[in-house]
Motif scaffolding. Structure first.
Motif, PDB file in Angstrom:
ATOM      1  N   LEU A  61       0.883  -1.313   0.285  1.00 62.34           N
ATOM      2  CA  LEU A  61      -0.092   0.302  -0.072  1.00 62.34           C
ATOM      3  C   LEU A  61       0.584   1.090   0.539  1.00 62.34           C
ATOM      4  CD1 LEU A  61      -3.609  -0.928   2.481  1.00 62.34           C
ATOM      5  CD2 LEU A  61      -2.950  -0.335   0.393  1.00 62.34           C
ATOM      6  N   LEU A  62       1.648   1.211   1.104  1.00 60.40           N
ATOM      7  CA  LEU A  62       2.954   2.980   1.051  1.00 60.40           C
ATOM      8  C   LEU A  62       3.152   3.040  -0.380  1.00 60.40           C
ATOM      9  CD1 LEU A  62       3.769   4.840   2.511  1.00 60.40           C
ATOM     10  CD2 LEU A  62       6.280   3.076   3.468  1.00 60.40           C
ATOM     11  N   ILE A  89      -4.675   5.015 -15.064  1.00 59.10           N
ATOM     12  CA  ILE A  89      -2.890   4.257 -13.853  1.00 59.10           C
ATOM     13  C   ILE A  89      -3.496   4.697 -12.374  1.00 59.10           C
ATOM     14  CG2 ILE A  89      -0.826   4.256 -12.576  1.00 59.10           C
ATOM     15  CD1 ILE A  89       0.292   5.244 -15.768  1.00 59.10           C
ATOM     16  N   VAL A  90      -4.227   6.019 -12.321  1.00 59.42           N
ATOM     17  CA  VAL A  90      -4.167   6.347 -10.475  1.00 59.42           C
ATOM     18  C   VAL A  90      -5.442   5.333 -10.175  1.00 59.42           C
ATOM     19  CG1 VAL A  90      -5.240   7.836  -9.553  1.00 59.42           C
ATOM     20  CG2 VAL A  90      -3.384   8.419 -10.766  1.00 59.42           C
ATOM     21  N   ALA A  91      -6.897   4.731 -11.450  1.00 55.26           N
ATOM     22  CA  ALA A  91      -8.011   4.251 -10.447  1.00 55.26           C
ATOM     23  C   ALA A  91      -7.108   2.886 -10.582  1.00 55.26           C
ATOM     24  CB  ALA A  91      -9.167   4.508 -11.917  1.00 55.26           C
ATOM     25  N   LEU A 143      -6.360  -1.068  -5.983  1.00 46.91           N
ATOM     26  CA  LEU A 143      -5.553  -2.089  -5.619  1.00 46.91           C
ATOM     27  C   LEU A 143      -5.452  -1.737  -4.223  1.00 46.91           C
ATOM     28  CD1 LEU A 143      -2.514  -2.793  -8.870  1.00 46.91           C
ATOM     29  CD2 LEU A 143      -4.705  -4.088  -7.298  1.00 46.91           C
ATOM     30  N   SER A 144      -5.578  -0.414  -3.908  1.00 52.18           N
ATOM     31  CA  SER A 144      -4.531   0.200  -2.655  1.00 52.18           C
ATOM     32  C   SER A 144      -6.487  -0.024  -2.076  1.00 52.18           C
ATOM     33  CB  SER A 144      -4.783   1.360  -2.493  1.00 52.18           C
ATOM     34  OG  SER A 144      -3.567   2.151  -3.091  1.00 52.18           O
ATOM     35  N   PHE A 145      -7.193   0.343  -2.758  1.00 54.73           N
ATOM     36  CA  PHE A 145      -8.844  -0.315  -1.329  1.00 54.73           C
ATOM     37  C   PHE A 145      -9.398  -1.667  -1.500  1.00 54.73           C
ATOM     38  CE2 PHE A 145     -13.346  -1.192  -2.032  1.00 54.73           C
ATOM     39  CZ  PHE A 145     -14.189  -0.352  -0.231  1.00 54.73           C
ATOM     40  N   SER A 146      -8.904  -2.704  -2.420  1.00 54.71           N
ATOM     41  CA  SER A 146      -8.860  -4.202  -2.089  1.00 54.71           C
ATOM     42  C   SER A 146      -7.774  -4.098  -0.817  1.00 54.71           C
ATOM     43  CB  SER A 146      -8.355  -4.676  -3.824  1.00 54.71           C
ATOM     44  OG  SER A 146      -9.416  -4.291  -3.950  1.00 54.71           O
ATOM     45  N   GLU A 161      -8.207  -5.372   7.048  1.00 58.58           N
ATOM     46  CA  GLU A 161      -8.683  -4.478   7.724  1.00 58.58           C
ATOM     47  C   GLU A 161      -9.705  -5.635   7.869  1.00 58.58           C
ATOM     48  OE1 GLU A 161      -8.387  -2.084  10.084  1.00 58.58           O
ATOM     49  OE2 GLU A 161      -6.408  -1.916   9.206  1.00 58.58           O
ATOM     50  N   GLY A 162     -10.586  -6.397   7.228  1.00 54.98           N
ATOM     51  CA  GLY A 162     -11.533  -6.812   7.276  1.00 54.98           C
ATOM     52  C   GLY A 162     -12.763  -6.285   7.295  1.00 54.98           C
TER      53      GLY A 162
END
Length: 124
Positions: free
Chosen positions: A59-60, A89-91, A96-99, A105-106
Motif C-alpha cells: 500500500l505504501l 493508472i490512478v484508478a 488495488l489500494s482499496f482492495s 482490515e476485514g
C-alpha cells in the motif's frame, strides 16, 4: 537542466522510492516470518501478521508510485491523452489500494471496527 528534466527525474526518483518500499517491506516481512518459523516461536496469527506487513508495504509503495505518475504527467506534459492515461493508472492503483485495505482490515473503510473484531495484524 530545464524544468521538464527536473520534474521527470523527480518523478522517477519517487517511483524508485515506491519500488524500494515494496521490495524492502516484502523482504523484511518475509525474513521476519521465516525467522519466526525457524525459531518455532508460538504465534497463532503468524501468517496473518505476515500478510499485514506485506500488505502495508504494498500500500505504501503504491502511494509513492501514484505520486510519481502524477508529478510526471501533470507537470511535464499535461495533454488530454496523458491525463487520461494517468486517470486510468490512478484508478487501477486506487482500486488495488482499496482492495488491499479491505483485505487487511476485514471491513470497508466507512464501517466502524466491531469491538469483537481484530484486524488482520499482530495484537497491539
Amino acid at each position: 537542466m530545464d524544468f521538464a528534466a527536473v520534474v521527470e527525474n523527480t518523478g522517477k526518483a519517487i517511483d524508485l522510492a515506491g519500488v524500494a518500499v515494496i521490495v524492502i517491506g516484502a523482504l523484511a516481512a518475509t525474513v521476519t516470518y521465516v525467522s519466526r518459523i525457524l525459531r518455532r516461536s508460538p504465534a497463532p496469527d503468524l501468517y496473518r501478521e505476515y500478510r499485514l506487513r506485506l500488505g502495508k508495504a504494498i500500500l505504501l509503495g503504491l502511494e509513492f508510485l501514484v505520486a510519481g505518475d502524477i508529478i510526471r504527467t501533470v507537470a511535464v506534459s499535461p495533454t488530454f491523452q496523458s491525463v487520461g492515461v494517468l486517470a486510468v493508472i490512478v484508478a487501477v492503483r486506487t482500486f488495488l489500494s482499496f482492495s488491499l485495505g479491505v483485505e487487511l482490515e476485514g471491513r470497508l473503510p466507512w464501517q466502524r471496527a466491531r469491538p469483537d473484531h481484530r484486524p488482520a495484524g499482530p495484537p497491539v
